[in-house]
Motif scaffolding. Structure first.
Motif, PDB file in Angstrom:
ATOM      1  N   ASP A   1       0.852  -1.189   0.000  1.00 21.56           N
ATOM      2  CA  ASP A   1       0.000   0.000   0.000  1.00 21.56           C
ATOM      3  C   ASP A   1       0.888   1.239   0.000  1.00 21.56           C
ATOM      4  OD1 ASP A   1      -2.340  -1.525   0.146  1.00 21.56           O
ATOM      5  OD2 ASP A   1      -2.219  -1.627   2.342  1.00 21.56           O
ATOM      6  N   TYR A   2       0.392   2.296  -0.617  1.00 22.77           N
ATOM      7  CA  TYR A   2       1.133   3.550  -0.614  1.00 22.77           C
ATOM      8  C   TYR A   2       0.164   4.722  -0.707  1.00 22.77           C
ATOM      9  CZ  TYR A   2       0.792   2.340  -5.643  1.00 22.77           C
ATOM     10  OH  TYR A   2       0.364   1.933  -6.887  1.00 22.77           O
ATOM     11  N   SER A   3       0.685   5.894  -0.381  1.00 20.98           N
ATOM     12  CA  SER A   3      -0.115   7.118  -0.418  1.00 20.98           C
ATOM     13  C   SER A   3       0.502   8.094  -1.401  1.00 20.98           C
ATOM     14  CB  SER A   3      -0.156   7.774   0.970  1.00 20.98           C
ATOM     15  OG  SER A   3      -0.717   6.897   1.922  1.00 20.98           O
ATOM     16  N   TYR A   4      -0.365   8.913  -2.015  1.00 22.46           N
ATOM     17  CA  TYR A   4       0.098   9.922  -2.965  1.00 22.46           C
ATOM     18  C   TYR A   4       0.543  11.175  -2.212  1.00 22.46           C
ATOM     19  CZ  TYR A   4      -2.151   7.048  -6.538  1.00 22.46           C
ATOM     20  OH  TYR A   4      -2.504   6.025  -7.357  1.00 22.46           O
ATOM     21  N   LEU A   5       1.534  11.866  -2.765  1.00 27.34           N
ATOM     22  CA  LEU A   5       2.028  13.090  -2.161  1.00 27.34           C
ATOM     23  C   LEU A   5       1.500  14.335  -2.867  1.00 27.34           C
ATOM     24  CD1 LEU A   5       5.747  12.126  -1.424  1.00 27.34           C
ATOM     25  CD2 LEU A   5       3.854  12.311   0.192  1.00 27.34           C
ATOM     26  N   SER A   6       1.632  14.385  -4.180  1.00 21.65           N
ATOM     27  CA  SER A   6       1.216  15.564  -4.926  1.00 21.65           C
ATOM     28  C   SER A   6      -0.256  15.463  -5.302  1.00 21.65           C
ATOM     29  CB  SER A   6       2.067  15.708  -6.196  1.00 21.65           C
ATOM     30  OG  SER A   6       1.745  16.901  -6.891  1.00 21.65           O
ATOM     31  N   GLU A   7      -0.961  16.579  -5.203  1.00 18.18           N
ATOM     32  CA  GLU A   7      -2.390  16.581  -5.479  1.00 18.18           C
ATOM     33  C   GLU A   7      -2.681  16.523  -6.972  1.00 18.18           C
ATOM     34  OE1 GLU A   7      -3.852  20.078  -3.607  1.00 18.18           O
ATOM     35  OE2 GLU A   7      -2.955  19.575  -1.677  1.00 18.18           O
ATOM     36  N   GLY A   8      -1.868  17.185  -7.786  1.00 19.67           N
ATOM     37  CA  GLY A   8      -2.115  17.251  -9.226  1.00 19.67           C
ATOM     38  C   GLY A   8      -1.421  16.138  -9.977  1.00 19.67           C
ATOM     39  N   GLN A   9      -1.955  15.793 -11.150  1.00 19.68           N
ATOM     40  CA  GLN A   9      -1.342  14.766 -11.988  1.00 19.68           C
ATOM     41  C   GLN A   9      -0.056  15.254 -12.628  1.00 19.68           C
ATOM     42  OE1 GLN A   9      -2.081  11.648 -12.415  1.00 19.68           O
ATOM     43  NE2 GLN A   9      -3.983  11.557 -11.272  1.00 19.68           N
ATOM     44  N   SER A  10      -0.016  16.532 -12.993  1.00 18.00           N
ATOM     45  CA  SER A  10       1.178  17.091 -13.615  1.00 18.00           C
ATOM     46  C   SER A  10       1.245  18.579 -13.314  1.00 18.00           C
ATOM     47  CB  SER A  10       1.170  16.860 -15.128  1.00 18.00           C
ATOM     48  OG  SER A  10       0.050  17.501 -15.719  1.00 18.00           O
ATOM     49  N   LEU A  11       2.418  19.155 -13.433  1.00 19.75           N
ATOM     50  CA  LEU A  11       2.603  20.563 -13.164  1.00 19.75           C
ATOM     51  C   LEU A  11       3.157  21.250 -14.398  1.00 19.75           C
ATOM     52  CD1 LEU A  11       4.188  20.490  -9.599  1.00 19.75           C
ATOM     53  CD2 LEU A  11       1.802  20.840 -10.197  1.00 19.75           C
ATOM     54  N   SER A  12       2.760  22.503 -14.563  1.00 22.41           N
ATOM     55  CA  SER A  12       3.234  23.278 -15.703  1.00 22.41           C
ATOM     56  C   SER A  12       4.536  23.975 -15.335  1.00 22.41           C
ATOM     57  CB  SER A  12       2.172  24.303 -16.115  1.00 22.41           C
ATOM     58  OG  SER A  12       2.609  25.085 -17.203  1.00 22.41           O
ATOM     59  N   ILE A  13       5.602  23.196 -15.224  1.00 14.14           N
ATOM     60  CA  ILE A  13       6.910  23.728 -14.868  1.00 14.14           C
ATOM     61  C   ILE A  13       7.843  23.555 -16.055  1.00 14.14           C
ATOM     62  CG2 ILE A  13       8.887  23.524 -13.328  1.00 14.14           C
ATOM     63  CD1 ILE A  13       6.466  24.531 -11.919  1.00 14.14           C
ATOM     64  N   ASN A  14       8.468  24.654 -16.471  1.00 14.11           N
ATOM     65  CA  ASN A  14       9.450  24.571 -17.552  1.00 14.11           C
ATOM     66  C   ASN A  14      10.527  25.611 -17.295  1.00 14.11           C
ATOM     67  OD1 ASN A  14       8.459  27.123 -18.537  1.00 14.11           O
ATOM     68  ND2 ASN A  14       6.726  25.993 -19.416  1.00 14.11           N
ATOM     69  N   ALA A  15      11.484  25.680 -18.198  1.00  8.89           N
ATOM     70  CA  ALA A  15      12.619  26.582 -17.994  1.00  8.89           C
ATOM     71  C   ALA A  15      12.187  28.040 -17.920  1.00  8.89           C
ATOM     72  CB  ALA A  15      13.631  26.392 -19.122  1.00  8.89           C
ATOM     73  N   ASN A  16      11.131  28.405 -18.650  1.00  8.69           N
ATOM     74  CA  ASN A  16      10.686  29.796 -18.663  1.00  8.69           C
ATOM     75  C   ASN A  16      10.030  30.209 -17.349  1.00  8.69           C
ATOM     76  OD1 ASN A  16      11.537  30.203 -21.328  1.00  8.69           O
ATOM     77  ND2 ASN A  16       9.628  29.387 -22.163  1.00  8.69           N
ATOM     78  N   SER A  17       9.313  29.294 -16.725  1.00 10.42           N
ATOM     79  CA  SER A  17       8.596  29.640 -15.495  1.00 10.42           C
ATOM     80  C   SER A  17       9.404  29.376 -14.229  1.00 10.42           C
ATOM     81  CB  SER A  17       7.283  28.850 -15.414  1.00 10.42           C
ATOM     82  OG  SER A  17       7.539  27.468 -15.305  1.00 10.42           O
ATOM     83  N   SER A  18      10.443  28.550 -14.315  1.00 13.50           N
ATOM     84  CA  SER A  18      11.141  28.117 -13.104  1.00 13.50           C
ATOM     85  C   SER A  18      11.832  29.260 -12.373  1.00 13.50           C
ATOM     86  CB  SER A  18      12.157  27.019 -13.441  1.00 13.50           C
ATOM     87  OG  SER A  18      13.175  27.525 -14.287  1.00 13.50           O
ATOM     88  N   GLU A  19      12.308  30.270 -13.103  1.00  8.39           N
ATOM     89  CA  GLU A  19      12.991  31.383 -12.444  1.00  8.39           C
ATOM     90  C   GLU A  19      12.016  32.159 -11.565  1.00  8.39           C
ATOM     91  OE1 GLU A  19      15.748  35.302 -13.469  1.00  8.39           O
ATOM     92  OE2 GLU A  19      15.175  33.894 -15.054  1.00  8.39           O
ATOM     93  N   ARG A  20      10.802  32.369 -12.064  1.00  8.07           N
ATOM     94  CA  ARG A  20       9.799  33.060 -11.256  1.00  8.07           C
ATOM     95  C   ARG A  20       9.382  32.222 -10.051  1.00  8.07           C
ATOM     96  NH1 ARG A  20       5.992  35.653 -16.037  1.00  8.07           N
ATOM     97  NH2 ARG A  20       7.006  37.703 -16.117  1.00  8.07           N
ATOM     98  N   ILE A  21       9.186  30.926 -10.276  1.00  4.07           N
ATOM     99  CA  ILE A  21       8.817  30.046  -9.164  1.00  4.07           C
ATOM    100  C   ILE A  21       9.907  30.059  -8.104  1.00  4.07           C
ATOM    101  CG2 ILE A  21       8.438  27.646  -8.489  1.00  4.07           C
ATOM    102  CD1 ILE A  21       6.044  28.852  -9.806  1.00  4.07           C
ATOM    103  N   GLU A  22      11.160  30.049  -8.536  1.00  5.39           N
ATOM    104  CA  GLU A  22      12.275  30.099  -7.585  1.00  5.39           C
ATOM    105  C   GLU A  22      12.193  31.353  -6.720  1.00  5.39           C
ATOM    106  OE1 GLU A  22      17.157  30.309  -7.579  1.00  5.39           O
ATOM    107  OE2 GLU A  22      16.030  30.912  -9.346  1.00  5.39           O
TER     108      GLU A  22
END
Length: 281
Positions: free
Chosen positions: A158-179
């Motif tokens: 048995d195991y549990s999920y950690l992330s709520e979403g199936q996928s995230l919109s993370i790429n090189a263009n957005s990562s600097e802002r997220i950081e």
């Protein structure tokens, strides 16, 4: 914490990479890579980021992170040295289309489910953590077989999920802002953070910032900030003798009723009961 793309090269003698990591702290950036990653925390505690989830971690836990899923572990340098054992492999582990073989049906499902990050029971984690640690010293063939046995054991558990979403919109263009956003929260979560500060930080309007953050982490910024503060509070409830009111104020909550609601929503427990459960242990 920039979501950095990390290149991982398998050793010349092996089709996957394994390592025993020891340092003063866990301080890798928020990153992602095509490989699956199985990590056992042998020593250390802090906050774990997997996908859009934030949660406390402690020694003895085992986490499977899917391909391209952003993740990192962050610990406080004052907590002492840390140690983890991890293995990383890609879709070419046993050759082309290896996961389509009938003998690997359950492992295939396990790896698909790991797109959201998986965590396992502590008993199983400690058992398989010891086996994972042995991978670093086994001959290449024996190490590969041992990894497959570990994956099969996980697939049958048995195991549990950690992330709520199936996928995230993370790429090189957005990562600097997220950081910039995540680092700002890490440095100022105890203060009254205003959305205007983040808009100025990212050079965005309020509406564009709200859309960007929701698209990137699959949750509004206000939810992320509340979760971050609640998880900081949970660590203080375990490690300090401060009153609950003092802890709530220390992590940035100014309304006790709101703090109690958010804490119970995250941990399914009141702060007082949460603290008592750890005192009993």
């Amino acid at each position: 914490m920039k979501a950095q793309y990390e290149h991982i090269a398998a050793g010349q003698q092996q089709s996957f990479y394994s390592r025993n990591y020891q340092a003063k702290s866990f301080n890798s950036p928020w990153h992602y890579h095509p490989q699956w990653e199985l990590t056992y925390i042998k020593k250390g505690e802090g906050l774990c980021y997997v996908g859009n989830s934030i949660r406390p971690f402690a020694s003895g836990e085992l986490v499977l992170v899917g391909s391209m899923l952003p993740h990192c572990w962050k610990s406080d340098e004052t907590a002492g040295r840390v140690e983890s054992i991890f293995a990383q492999w890609d879709d070419g582990l046993l050759g082309k289309d290896w996961l389509q073989q009938p003998e690997l049906t359950r492992i295939n499902k396990l790896l698909k489910d790991s797109d959201r990050g998986l965590i396992f029971s502590q008993t199983l984690s400690e058992e398989l953590g010891r086996k994972l640690e042995m991978l670093c010293s086994l001959p290449p063939f024996d190490s590969l077989i041992a990894l497959l046995r570990i994956l099969q054991s996980l697939a049958n558990s048995d195991y549990s999920y950690l992330s709520e979403g199936q996928s995230l919109s993370i790429n090189a263009n957005s990562s600097e802002r997220i950081e910039k956003i995540l680092q700002f929260v890490e440095q100022h979560y105890q203060q009254d953070i205003q959305i205007e500060q983040l808009c100025e930080l990212c050079n965005m309007t309020q509406s564009s910032f709200a859309r960007f953050f929701k698209r990137s982490l699959d949750k509004p910024f206000s939810h992320y900030l509340s979760e971050y503060r609640v998880n900081r509070a949970s660590n203080l409830l375990k490690s300090s003798e401060l009153s609950i009111e003092a802890i709530a104020y220390d992590v940035g909550f100014r309304n006790m009723s709101y703090f109690h609601r958010q804490f119970k929503k995250t941990f399914n427990s009141t702060p007082a009961n949460y603290r008592r459960s750890f005192q009993a242990l």
